[in-house]
Design a protein around this motif. Structure first.
Motif, PDB file in Angstrom:
ATOM      1  N   MET A   1       0.914  -1.238   0.074  1.00 49.50           N
ATOM      2  CA  MET A   1      -0.013   0.029   0.091  1.00 49.50           C
ATOM      3  C   MET A   1       0.846   1.221  -0.046  1.00 49.50           C
ATOM      4  O   MET A   1       1.889   1.429   0.717  1.00 49.50           O
ATOM      5  N   ILE A   2       0.494   2.158  -0.659  1.00 48.23           N
ATOM      6  CA  ILE A   2       1.382   3.527  -0.820  1.00 48.23           C
ATOM      7  C   ILE A   2       1.040   4.245   0.224  1.00 48.23           C
ATOM      8  O   ILE A   2      -0.110   4.444   0.656  1.00 48.23           O
ATOM      9  N   GLU A   3       2.137   4.948   0.812  1.00 46.61           N
ATOM     10  CA  GLU A   3       1.954   5.757   1.997  1.00 46.61           C
ATOM     11  C   GLU A   3       1.301   6.998   1.387  1.00 46.61           C
ATOM     12  O   GLU A   3       1.687   7.614   0.377  1.00 46.61           O
ATOM     13  N   THR A   4       0.367   7.618   2.299  1.00 47.48           N
ATOM     14  CA  THR A   4       0.018   8.841   1.980  1.00 47.48           C
ATOM     15  C   THR A   4       0.759   9.941   2.301  1.00 47.48           C
ATOM     16  O   THR A   4       1.287  10.065   3.288  1.00 47.48           O
ATOM     17  N   ALA A   5       1.139  10.929   1.188  1.00 51.00           N
ATOM     18  CA  ALA A   5       1.731  12.005   1.350  1.00 51.00           C
ATOM     19  C   ALA A   5       1.466  13.224   2.005  1.00 51.00           C
ATOM     20  O   ALA A   5       0.106  13.381   1.960  1.00 51.00           O
ATOM     21  N   GLY A   6       2.087  13.833   2.766  1.00 52.61           N
ATOM     22  CA  GLY A   6       1.613  15.080   3.362  1.00 52.61           C
ATOM     23  C   GLY A   6       1.232  16.105   2.593  1.00 52.61           C
ATOM     24  O   GLY A   6       1.717  16.391   1.330  1.00 52.61           O
ATOM     25  N   GLU A   7       0.185  16.760   2.774  1.00 49.74           N
ATOM     26  CA  GLU A   7      -0.289  17.736   1.760  1.00 49.74           C
ATOM     27  C   GLU A   7       0.359  18.799   1.325  1.00 49.74           C
ATOM     28  O   GLU A   7       0.196  19.343   0.183  1.00 49.74           O
ATOM     29  N   GLN A   8       1.430  19.259   2.089  1.00 51.23           N
ATOM     30  CA  GLN A   8       2.199  20.309   1.991  1.00 51.23           C
ATOM     31  C   GLN A   8       3.538  19.815   1.452  1.00 51.23           C
ATOM     32  O   GLN A   8       4.413  20.772   1.327  1.00 51.23           O
ATOM     33  N   ASP A   9       3.808  18.642   0.962  1.00 52.15           N
ATOM     34  CA  ASP A   9       5.143  18.102   0.761  1.00 52.15           C
ATOM     35  C   ASP A   9       5.148  17.796  -0.849  1.00 52.15           C
ATOM     36  O   ASP A   9       6.228  17.340  -1.247  1.00 52.15           O
ATOM     37  N   LEU A  10       4.237  18.489  -1.541  1.00 45.77           N
ATOM     38  CA  LEU A  10       4.553  18.107  -2.965  1.00 45.77           C
ATOM     39  C   LEU A  10       5.736  18.710  -3.755  1.00 45.77           C
ATOM     40  O   LEU A  10       6.326  17.801  -4.434  1.00 45.77           O
ATOM     41  N   ALA A  11       6.167  19.885  -3.325  1.00 49.74           N
ATOM     42  CA  ALA A  11       7.423  20.480  -3.940  1.00 49.74           C
ATOM     43  C   ALA A  11       8.584  19.739  -3.640  1.00 49.74           C
ATOM     44  O   ALA A  11       9.480  19.334  -4.519  1.00 49.74           O
ATOM     45  N   GLU A  12       8.539  19.608  -2.156  1.00 48.96           N
ATOM     46  CA  GLU A  12       9.872  18.768  -1.754  1.00 48.96           C
ATOM     47  C   GLU A  12       9.861  17.334  -2.356  1.00 48.96           C
ATOM     48  O   GLU A  12      11.046  16.623  -2.800  1.00 48.96           O
ATOM     49  N   ARG A  13       8.840  16.634  -2.725  1.00 49.22           N
ATOM     50  CA  ARG A  13       8.662  15.261  -3.056  1.00 49.22           C
ATOM     51  C   ARG A  13       9.073  15.201  -4.539  1.00 49.22           C
ATOM     52  O   ARG A  13       9.863  14.235  -4.948  1.00 49.22           O
ATOM     53  N   ILE A  14       8.570  16.179  -5.296  1.00 51.14           N
ATOM     54  CA  ILE A  14       8.942  16.158  -6.714  1.00 51.14           C
ATOM     55  C   ILE A  14      10.492  16.289  -6.855  1.00 51.14           C
ATOM     56  O   ILE A  14      11.129  15.630  -7.627  1.00 51.14           O
ATOM     57  N   ARG A  15      10.987  17.229  -6.091  1.00 47.51           N
ATOM     58  CA  ARG A  15      12.611  17.679  -6.093  1.00 47.51           C
ATOM     59  C   ARG A  15      13.536  16.219  -5.888  1.00 47.51           C
ATOM     60  O   ARG A  15      14.391  15.949  -6.248  1.00 47.51           O
ATOM     61  N   GLU A  16      12.923  15.504  -4.625  1.00 53.97           N
ATOM     62  CA  GLU A  16      13.495  14.316  -4.187  1.00 53.97           C
ATOM     63  C   GLU A  16      13.462  13.125  -5.247  1.00 53.97           C
ATOM     64  O   GLU A  16      14.584  12.207  -5.569  1.00 53.97           O
ATOM     65  N   ARG A  17      12.158  13.024  -5.864  1.00 52.52           N
ATOM     66  CA  ARG A  17      12.014  11.831  -6.300  1.00 52.52           C
ATOM     67  C   ARG A  17      12.166  11.752  -8.015  1.00 52.52           C
ATOM     68  O   ARG A  17      12.250  10.829  -8.638  1.00 52.52           O
ATOM     69  N   ALA A  18      11.922  13.285  -8.535  1.00 51.53           N
ATOM     70  CA  ALA A  18      11.705  13.218  -9.988  1.00 51.53           C
ATOM     71  C   ALA A  18      13.088  12.815 -10.652  1.00 51.53           C
ATOM     72  O   ALA A  18      13.263  12.126 -11.901  1.00 51.53           O
ATOM     73  N   PRO A  19      14.063  12.899  -9.994  1.00 52.55           N
ATOM     74  CA  PRO A  19      15.529  12.336 -10.666  1.00 52.55           C
ATOM     75  C   PRO A  19      15.357  10.997 -11.265  1.00 52.55           C
ATOM     76  O   PRO A  19      16.255  10.791 -11.941  1.00 52.55           O
ATOM     77  N   GLY A  20      14.830  10.138 -10.265  1.00 52.99           N
ATOM     78  CA  GLY A  20      14.752   8.856 -10.599  1.00 52.99           C
ATOM     79  C   GLY A  20      13.646   8.312 -11.230  1.00 52.99           C
ATOM     80  O   GLY A  20      13.436   7.145 -11.663  1.00 52.99           O
ATOM     81  N   LEU A  21      12.673   9.253 -11.752  1.00 52.92           N
ATOM     82  CA  LEU A  21      11.599   8.552 -12.510  1.00 52.92           C
ATOM     83  C   LEU A  21      11.838   8.478 -13.925  1.00 52.92           C
ATOM     84  O   LEU A  21      12.798   9.094 -14.402  1.00 52.92           O
ATOM     85  N   PRO A  22      10.966   7.723 -14.543  1.00 52.35           N
ATOM     86  CA  PRO A  22      11.209   7.536 -15.966  1.00 52.35           C
ATOM     87  C   PRO A  22      11.198   8.714 -16.665  1.00 52.35           C
ATOM     88  O   PRO A  22      10.372   9.864 -15.772  1.00 52.35           O
ATOM     89  N   GLN A  23      11.275   9.164 -17.913  1.00 51.08           N
ATOM     90  CA  GLN A  23      11.302  10.132 -18.565  1.00 51.08           C
ATOM     91  C   GLN A  23       9.839  11.004 -18.777  1.00 51.08           C
ATOM     92  O   GLN A  23       9.838  12.051 -18.187  1.00 51.08           O
ATOM     93  N   ALA A  24       8.871  10.354 -19.007  1.00 50.98           N
ATOM     94  CA  ALA A  24       7.356  10.700 -19.045  1.00 50.98           C
ATOM     95  C   ALA A  24       7.112  11.102 -17.779  1.00 50.98           C
ATOM     96  O   ALA A  24       6.396  12.161 -17.663  1.00 50.98           O
ATOM     97  N   LEU A  25       7.613  10.373 -16.677  1.00 48.98           N
ATOM     98  CA  LEU A  25       6.899  10.791 -15.238  1.00 48.98           C
ATOM     99  C   LEU A  25       7.500  11.926 -15.023  1.00 48.98           C
ATOM    100  O   LEU A  25       7.299  12.758 -14.113  1.00 48.98           O
ATOM    101  N   GLY A  26       8.772  11.779 -15.205  1.00 50.86           N
ATOM    102  CA  GLY A  26       9.551  12.964 -14.780  1.00 50.86           C
ATOM    103  C   GLY A  26       9.087  14.333 -15.244  1.00 50.86           C
ATOM    104  O   GLY A  26       9.116  15.536 -14.959  1.00 50.86           O
ATOM    105  N   HIS A  27       8.728  14.331 -16.506  1.00 54.40           N
ATOM    106  CA  HIS A  27       8.008  15.528 -17.263  1.00 54.40           C
ATOM    107  C   HIS A  27       6.888  16.084 -16.642  1.00 54.40           C
ATOM    108  O   HIS A  27       6.735  17.097 -16.405  1.00 54.40           O
ATOM    109  N   VAL A  28       6.101  14.824 -16.284  1.00 52.56           N
ATOM    110  CA  VAL A  28       4.736  15.320 -15.624  1.00 52.56           C
ATOM    111  C   VAL A  28       5.181  15.934 -14.132  1.00 52.56           C
ATOM    112  O   VAL A  28       4.354  17.073 -13.708  1.00 52.56           O
TER     113      VAL A  28
END
Length: 303
Positions: A1-28
């Motif tokens: 089960m996926i852990e629910t993200a904190g509502e104010q963590d969107l920017a930090e989560r993107i910065r931390e996880r985007a580099p490891g995402l596939p190209q299309a997901l990283g673009h989104v």
């Protein structure tokens, strides 16, 4: 089960996880970081169309960022926008960021460098040239900015004067703004710095310029700012209110880039103006030396 993200963590989560995402997901994910205002009100299909992907890709991106789905990511984007306009929430987030891991100095430098490096991705070349065009055509330029970016407006107006461009700065608030606008006189174009929020003064200035048929270049990180739709040109900057870089950092970079763009449009005029500045400085230094030599010696002293 996926852990629910904190509502104010969107920017930090993107910065931390985007580099490891596939190209299309990283673009989104990159799109979500630049446009949380759009994300907060869009469906998966609409975000897929906006990013040139698909609704399924948007859903996978949301889950890769730790959300159960697009609806939860949408709520996080809305919370992020809300917290951006709350000075206490902004400072609390920044303190938390500098308290995690590296030193505050290292974190501020890293966030600042990252913001400057991504600035070119936010402002398209044609948007930039169009804004410079209206400023270059103006005989006189108004530069307005509320604190804490009022000093950026003052700085840009000063530097425009150094390259031979007539400019006037303003940072008045409240009813004093009415006097400032009336005393400004005719201008051919304006730059308005409004990084995070649509304060009443920003609305007044933009609509005053519109009524006077004066082209307005709005510099902001808040695309959800309704008054942006009424400005002639909008230069969107990365969201430094979401990290430790500070709201004035990127507006100052934009101001310098506007200055250099205008100087490059009139190299001869800019060079001649700087020569006059240099000559005046030499005269001031010479006059100061003369005054010192002529000053009478003071006999005695006072204990």
């Amino acid at each position: 089960m996926i852990e629910t993200a904190g509502e104010q963590d969107l920017a930090e989560r993107i910065r931390e996880r985007a580099p490891g995402l596939p190209q299309a997901l990283g673009h989104v994910a990159a799109y979500c970081l630049r446009h949380p205002d759009t994300v907060s009100t869009s469906s998966a299909a609409e975000l897929g169309a906006a990013t040139g992907t698909s609704d399924a890709t948007v859903v996978r991106t949301a889950r890769a960022l730790g959300y159960r789905g697009v609806k939860e990511m949408r709520r996080a984007a809305a919370a992020l926008i809300s917290s951006r306009s709350d000075p206490g929430a902004v400072m609390a987030r920044r303190i938390e960021q500098v308290s995690a891991g590296s030193s505050p100095f290292d974190r501020v430098v890293r966030d600042t460098v990252r913001g400057v490096e991504s600035l070119g991705e936010f402002i398209a070349a044609d948007e930039w040239e169009a804004a410079v065009d209206v400023l270059a055509a103006a005989d006189r330029i108004l530069v307005y900015g509320l604190p804490p970016v009022g000093f950026v407006a003052e700085h840009l107006a000063l530097m425009l004067g150094r390259i031979g461009r007539s400019a006037v700065a303003g940072s008045a608030t409240g009813v004093a703004l009415a006097d400032r606008l009336l005393s400004t006189g005719p201008v051919g174009a304006a730059v308005v710095f409004a990084p995070v929020r649509q304060f009443p003064e920003v609305t007044t200035v933009v609509r005053y310029l519109r009524d006077q048929q004066v082209p307005c270049v709005l510099v902001t990180e808040a695309l959800d700012m309704p008054i942006a739709a009424e400005a002639d040109h909008v230069l969107v900057t990365p969201r430094t209110s979401l990290d430790t870089a500070g709201e004035s950092t990127l507006p100052l970079v934009v101001a310098q880039a506007l200055l250099m763009s205008l100087a490059a449009r009139d190299r001869a005029g800019s060079g001649a103006a700087m020569d006059r500045l240099h000559a005046l400085r030499d005269r001031i230094a010479e006059d100061a030396g003369i005054r010192r030599r002529r000053a009478p010696a003071v006999e005695g002293g006072h204990g």
